[in-house]
Design a protein around this motif. Structure first.
Motif, PDB file in Angstrom:
ATOM      1  N   GLY A  52      10.553 -17.471 -16.813  1.00 44.65           N
ATOM      2  CA  GLY A  52      11.727 -17.558 -17.672  1.00 44.65           C
ATOM      3  C   GLY A  52      12.361 -18.917 -17.598  1.00 44.65           C
ATOM      4  O   GLY A  52      11.921 -19.794 -16.860  1.00 44.65           O
ATOM      5  N   SER A  53      13.408 -19.116 -18.358  1.00 46.08           N
ATOM      6  CA  SER A  53      14.132 -20.382 -18.398  1.00 46.08           C
ATOM      7  C   SER A  53      15.545 -20.158 -17.909  1.00 46.08           C
ATOM      8  O   SER A  53      16.207 -19.220 -18.319  1.00 46.08           O
ATOM      9  CB  SER A  53      14.171 -20.927 -19.829  1.00 46.08           C
ATOM     10  N   GLU A 325      15.750 -37.637 -27.850  1.00 51.61           N
ATOM     11  CA  GLU A 325      17.036 -37.069 -28.255  1.00 51.61           C
ATOM     12  C   GLU A 325      18.092 -38.169 -28.232  1.00 51.61           C
ATOM     13  O   GLU A 325      17.904 -39.209 -27.610  1.00 51.61           O
ATOM     14  CB  GLU A 325      17.446 -35.910 -27.327  1.00 51.61           C
ATOM     15  N   GLU A 326      19.213 -37.913 -28.909  1.00 51.86           N
ATOM     16  CA  GLU A 326      20.266 -38.919 -28.962  1.00 51.86           C
ATOM     17  C   GLU A 326      21.625 -38.365 -28.549  1.00 51.86           C
ATOM     18  O   GLU A 326      22.639 -39.036 -28.725  1.00 51.86           O
ATOM     19  CB  GLU A 326      20.361 -39.500 -30.381  1.00 51.86           C
ATOM     20  N   TYR A 327      21.644 -37.149 -27.991  1.00 49.67           N
ATOM     21  CA  TYR A 327      22.921 -36.534 -27.638  1.00 49.67           C
ATOM     22  C   TYR A 327      23.052 -36.257 -26.141  1.00 49.67           C
ATOM     23  O   TYR A 327      24.080 -35.781 -25.700  1.00 49.67           O
ATOM     24  CB  TYR A 327      23.112 -35.230 -28.422  1.00 49.67           C
ATOM     25  N   GLY A 328      22.018 -36.540 -25.381  1.00 50.75           N
ATOM     26  CA  GLY A 328      22.096 -36.305 -23.952  1.00 50.75           C
ATOM     27  C   GLY A 328      21.829 -34.859 -23.575  1.00 50.75           C
ATOM     28  O   GLY A 328      21.384 -34.048 -24.378  1.00 50.75           O
ATOM     29  N   SER A 329      22.145 -34.535 -22.339  1.00 41.60           N
ATOM     30  CA  SER A 329      21.831 -33.224 -21.778  1.00 41.60           C
ATOM     31  C   SER A 329      22.972 -32.241 -21.986  1.00 41.60           C
ATOM     32  O   SER A 329      24.130 -32.550 -21.708  1.00 41.60           O
ATOM     33  CB  SER A 329      21.550 -33.360 -20.277  1.00 41.60           C
ATOM     34  N   THR A 330      22.637 -31.056 -22.484  1.00 36.88           N
ATOM     35  CA  THR A 330      23.590 -29.946 -22.532  1.00 36.88           C
ATOM     36  C   THR A 330      23.214 -28.858 -21.535  1.00 36.88           C
ATOM     37  O   THR A 330      24.064 -28.039 -21.175  1.00 36.88           O
ATOM     38  CB  THR A 330      23.660 -29.333 -23.942  1.00 36.88           C
ATOM     39  N   TYR A 331      21.967 -28.824 -21.127  1.00 34.29           N
ATOM     40  CA  TYR A 331      21.471 -27.879 -20.129  1.00 34.29           C
ATOM     41  C   TYR A 331      20.424 -28.576 -19.259  1.00 34.29           C
ATOM     42  O   TYR A 331      19.879 -29.616 -19.635  1.00 34.29           O
ATOM     43  CB  TYR A 331      20.807 -26.662 -20.782  1.00 34.29           C
ATOM     44  N   ASP A 332      20.132 -27.972 -18.119  1.00 38.34           N
ATOM     45  CA  ASP A 332      18.986 -28.389 -17.329  1.00 38.34           C
ATOM     46  C   ASP A 332      17.937 -27.295 -17.380  1.00 38.34           C
ATOM     47  O   ASP A 332      18.214 -26.132 -17.063  1.00 38.34           O
ATOM     48  CB  ASP A 332      19.383 -28.685 -15.880  1.00 38.34           C
ATOM     49  N   PHE A 333      16.748 -27.685 -17.816  1.00 39.55           N
ATOM     50  CA  PHE A 333      15.655 -26.744 -18.026  1.00 39.55           C
ATOM     51  C   PHE A 333      14.875 -26.558 -16.726  1.00 39.55           C
ATOM     52  O   PHE A 333      14.563 -27.519 -16.040  1.00 39.55           O
ATOM     53  CB  PHE A 333      14.731 -27.303 -19.105  1.00 39.55           C
ATOM     54  N   ASN A 334      14.584 -25.325 -16.397  1.00 43.50           N
ATOM     55  CA  ASN A 334      13.633 -25.067 -15.318  1.00 43.50           C
ATOM     56  C   ASN A 334      12.971 -23.714 -15.528  1.00 43.50           C
ATOM     57  O   ASN A 334      13.344 -22.950 -16.417  1.00 43.50           O
ATOM     58  CB  ASN A 334      14.301 -25.139 -13.946  1.00 43.50           C
ATOM     59  N   ILE A 335      11.987 -23.446 -14.762  1.00 46.71           N
ATOM     60  CA  ILE A 335      11.222 -22.206 -14.857  1.00 46.71           C
ATOM     61  C   ILE A 335      11.409 -21.411 -13.574  1.00 46.71           C
ATOM     62  O   ILE A 335      11.445 -21.976 -12.483  1.00 46.71           O
ATOM     63  CB  ILE A 335       9.717 -22.485 -15.051  1.00 46.71           C
ATOM     64  N   ASP A 342      11.228  -7.587  -9.556  1.00 43.67           N
ATOM     65  CA  ASP A 342      12.265  -8.324 -10.284  1.00 43.67           C
ATOM     66  C   ASP A 342      13.005  -9.327  -9.411  1.00 43.67           C
ATOM     67  O   ASP A 342      14.150  -9.705  -9.703  1.00 43.67           O
ATOM     68  CB  ASP A 342      13.269  -7.373 -10.955  1.00 43.67           C
ATOM     69  N   ASN A 343      12.375  -9.783  -8.341  1.00 40.54           N
ATOM     70  CA  ASN A 343      12.935 -10.871  -7.538  1.00 40.54           C
ATOM     71  C   ASN A 343      12.550 -12.193  -8.186  1.00 40.54           C
ATOM     72  O   ASN A 343      11.397 -12.390  -8.577  1.00 40.54           O
ATOM     73  CB  ASN A 343      12.393 -10.814  -6.107  1.00 40.54           C
ATOM     74  N   THR A 344      13.508 -13.088  -8.319  1.00 41.72           N
ATOM     75  CA  THR A 344      13.243 -14.366  -8.983  1.00 41.72           C
ATOM     76  C   THR A 344      13.028 -15.475  -7.969  1.00 41.72           C
ATOM     77  O   THR A 344      13.682 -15.523  -6.925  1.00 41.72           O
ATOM     78  CB  THR A 344      14.401 -14.757  -9.912  1.00 41.72           C
ATOM     79  N   THR A 345      12.118 -16.369  -8.293  1.00 38.30           N
ATOM     80  CA  THR A 345      11.829 -17.541  -7.472  1.00 38.30           C
ATOM     81  C   THR A 345      11.748 -18.758  -8.374  1.00 38.30           C
ATOM     82  O   THR A 345      10.962 -18.792  -9.321  1.00 38.30           O
ATOM     83  CB  THR A 345      10.493 -17.376  -6.721  1.00 38.30           C
ATOM     84  N   ASP A 346      12.572 -19.752  -8.104  1.00 38.36           N
ATOM     85  CA  ASP A 346      12.546 -20.973  -8.908  1.00 38.36           C
ATOM     86  C   ASP A 346      11.235 -21.721  -8.689  1.00 38.36           C
ATOM     87  O   ASP A 346      10.762 -21.861  -7.558  1.00 38.36           O
ATOM     88  CB  ASP A 346      13.702 -21.899  -8.527  1.00 38.36           C
ATOM     89  N   ILE A 440      13.988 -26.702  -3.603  1.00 39.95           N
ATOM     90  CA  ILE A 440      14.937 -27.070  -4.657  1.00 39.95           C
ATOM     91  C   ILE A 440      14.252 -26.870  -6.003  1.00 39.95           C
ATOM     92  O   ILE A 440      13.133 -27.333  -6.213  1.00 39.95           O
ATOM     93  CB  ILE A 440      15.388 -28.529  -4.495  1.00 39.95           C
ATOM     94  N   ALA A 441      14.905 -26.180  -6.907  1.00 39.41           N
ATOM     95  CA  ALA A 441      14.341 -25.928  -8.229  1.00 39.41           C
ATOM     96  C   ALA A 441      14.078 -27.237  -8.963  1.00 39.41           C
ATOM     97  O   ALA A 441      14.865 -28.182  -8.880  1.00 39.41           O
ATOM     98  CB  ALA A 441      15.277 -25.049  -9.042  1.00 39.41           C
ATOM     99  N   SER A 442      12.978 -27.289  -9.673  1.00 36.89           N
ATOM    100  CA  SER A 442      12.614 -28.464 -10.461  1.00 36.89           C
ATOM    101  C   SER A 442      13.294 -28.372 -11.822  1.00 36.89           C
ATOM    102  O   SER A 442      12.950 -27.524 -12.646  1.00 36.89           O
ATOM    103  CB  SER A 442      11.089 -28.516 -10.631  1.00 36.89           C
ATOM    104  N   LYS A 443      14.279 -29.243 -12.069  1.00 39.41           N
ATOM    105  CA  LYS A 443      15.076 -29.175 -13.292  1.00 39.41           C
ATOM    106  C   LYS A 443      15.141 -30.543 -13.972  1.00 39.41           C
ATOM    107  O   LYS A 443      15.155 -31.572 -13.310  1.00 39.41           O
ATOM    108  CB  LYS A 443      16.508 -28.715 -12.985  1.00 39.41           C
TER     109      LYS A 443
END
Length: 567
Positions: A52-53, A325-335, A342-346, A440-443
């Motif tokens: 997921g994102s 892009e020309e507006y910069g970051s609004t979010y940080d993407f990671n998986i 249903d345990n999540t792991t970055d 550390i999550a890769s973002k």
């Protein structure tokens, strides 16, 4: 339900998680920014593994800039000469622009560029909707978020003089009309997003001049003279917060708690010196205010995280910022991966890639700029060749390592690439974020769309397909397709990876031998190149490629001859 299969024969499924980001800090109106919830879940019958994102929120890593060895009990950037004059936003809800511009002006002073009066008005109209419906969809003179300001600085889209575009100049005009006035002067390459830590904030003020931050400016929290503020009450409803942006420019550990509103004094002495944007005549401190160390909103995660501009660069005709892009970051993407319980792991190791067409004269790669919140993770910057299909190669043995290190802080980071000479034509720059060692999550920053808490579109990206990619495992995915196929999102985004490039002086089209004139010698050189008699340098390829199709052909030789004949 849909099923899908990755090329590595690993069957995965995806879910989009929604988290809140920051808040709009227009005076008296602070709707929460969020994403429209997506319930699409792609599953597989073969396995319960999911991906997921995860979008960015306001929680900033405690790891940030190194704290200064000595921090005095009192400090003032105003006294040091690193703060420009107090301005007046008047009736406009543009405190965010005034705060951000003041922080940029302090950075210019700290970086030795001198004192400037930068136009808040240009930033204000830049952060509005474009004619094609993309960009920040807010109206002129309304509230916004620091993400817009940081994107403006890091994208080198502005920093115009106030004398060219003064207060209220943009009223009734289109962005294009206003943007045609003046010229861009400076661009930011390093912007630090700061955690809620007093010593880190103090270090940033000392090192960079000022820090843009937010507070609750409800009238009930001020003392009678409007010189000191302490939010003695935390509201249960965020809509009650009258968010306001200011600049932190100093502090006094011994500022008396008794200076605040009588009967509502904070428990401890100590306060931050803040530059406000209500005019020098707004109080007896020439427009400055003191905010208690105990204030629960300043630097907190209810409002946007504070930031400081660490490094700026003068822009000129010899410099180009390549960006998708020309507006910069609004979010940080990671998986993240989700197991059968249903345990999540970055995912802690991803490579984020932007493809560029390096067909301009700017052939020296001075640095690479990217946005990330993976403070403490390792990074490696690569030049990545393209396959015949135009997709960045997934074979890392073909990648050229340009730089590596550790991400020091959350925000925009620039990495020196020692003026590496770029290939002429299309290529890609990749940033690998590897946080495996410290979990550390890769973002990496991206320009995803935003809606506010009223369900209105606040930001609509101008997404460019086949330009941003992600390497996950052994496979390179085109980002727009990844959003559409695996996240149920047909808008998508592009990654915030930028290339700062320069050119040799005097390089221009037609002048293949760089002797300052166009002559028969230039056509001869092209002809010799076409019969493989000689090879061309990167600069010569640019000069000889008249039609800018990234290759030198007979038509280019003919174009030079026509130029000589004034045809």
């Amino acid at each position: 339900m849909k099923s899908l299969k990755f090329t590595a024969s690993i069957i995965l499924s995806a879910v989009m998680i929604t988290v809140s980001s920051s808040v709009v800090f227009a005076e008296g109106d602070t709707p929460k920014i969020s994403r429209t919830e997506k319930s699409d879940i792609i599953t597989s019958q073969a396995t319960s593994l999911k991906i997921g994102s995860l979008a960015k929120n306001t929680e900033i890593s405690s790891q940030s800039i190194p704290i200064n060895d000595y921090i005095p009990s009192t400090y003032s950037s105003v006294e040091k000469g690193y703060v420009t004059s107090v301005k007046n936003q008047r009736t406009h809800s543009t405190c965010w622009a005034f705060s951000s511009v003041s922080t940029l002006e302090s950075a210019l002073l700290k970086n030795g560029f001198g004192e400037y009066d930068i136009s808040e008005e240009h930033l204000d109209i830049w952060a509005t909707r474009r004619s094609d419906g993309t960009g920040w969809t807010r109206s002129l003179n309304s509230g916004s978020v620091f993400e817009a300001s940081m994107g403006y600085f890091a994208s080198w889209q502005g920093v115009r003089l106030d004398s060219d575009i003064p207060f209220d100049y943009a009223r009734g005009k289109t962005f294009e009309e206003v943007d045609s006035v003046g010229q861009n002067l400076y661009g930011a390459t390093d912007i630090v997003v700061l955690p809620n830590d007093a010593d880190t904030i103090k270090t940033a003020v000392m090192n960079y001049g000022s820090v843009s931050a937010n507070l609750a400016a409800n009238n009930m929290f001020f003392n009678s003279g409007k010189t000191a503020l302490y939010a003695y009450q935390v509201f249960s409803n965020k809509s009650q917060v009258e968010g306001h942006a200011i600049c932190v420019v100093g502090w006094d550990d011994n500022y008396s708690r008794l200076n605040f509103k009588s009967g509502y004094n904070p428990p401890h002495n100590g306060a931050w010196l803040c530059k406000n944007s209500w005019g020098a005549e707004s109080n007896s401190l020439n427009g400055y205010i003191w905010v208690s160390y105990d204030d629960p909103y300043l630097f907190g995660n209810v409002l946007s995280a504070p930031f400081a501009v660490k490094k700026v660069r003068k822009t000129d005709s010899n410099t180009k910022l390549y960006q998708v892009e020309e507006y910069g970051s609004t979010y940080d993407f990671n998986i993240f991966e989700i197991d059968e319980n249903d345990n999540t792991t970055d995912v802690t190791n991803l490579t984020f890639i932007n493809k560029f067409k390096f067909n301009e004269k700017y052939g020296k790669l001075e640095s690479v700029v990217f946005e990330t919140t993976s403070a403490g993770a390792d990074y490696t910057v690569y030049l990545i060749p393209l396959e015949s299909s135009g997709v960045p190669s997934s074979n890392e043995s073909k990648w050229k390592k340009l730089a590596s290190g550790t991400v020091e802080y959350s925000g925009y980071v620039s990495v020196d690439t020692s003026n590496y000479v770029l290939p002429y034509g299309s290529g890609a720059i990749g940033v690998k974020i590897d946080g495996t060692q410290n979990n550390i999550a890769s973002k990496l920053g991206c320009d995803e769309w935003l809606t506010n808490s009223y369900g209105q579109l606040l930001f609509n990206p101008d997404v460019k397909k086949n330009t941003s990619y992600m390497k996950y495992g052994s496979t390179v995915y085109e980002l727009s397709d990844f959003y559409s196929n695996y996240l149920g999102d047909d808008i998508g985004s592009n990654f915030v990876i930028k290339a700062v490039t320069t050119s040799d002086k005097g390089i221009k089209k037609y002048d293949v031998n760089n002797d300052g004139k166009i002559s028969v010698a230039d056509t001869v050189l092209i002809q010799r190149y076409l019969i493989n008699s000689i090879s061309f340098s990167r600069n010569q390829l640019f000069c000889a490629d008249i039609d800018k199709n990234c290759e030198v052909t007979l038509s280019d030789a003919v174009a030079v001859q026509r130029k000589l004949l004034n045809l």
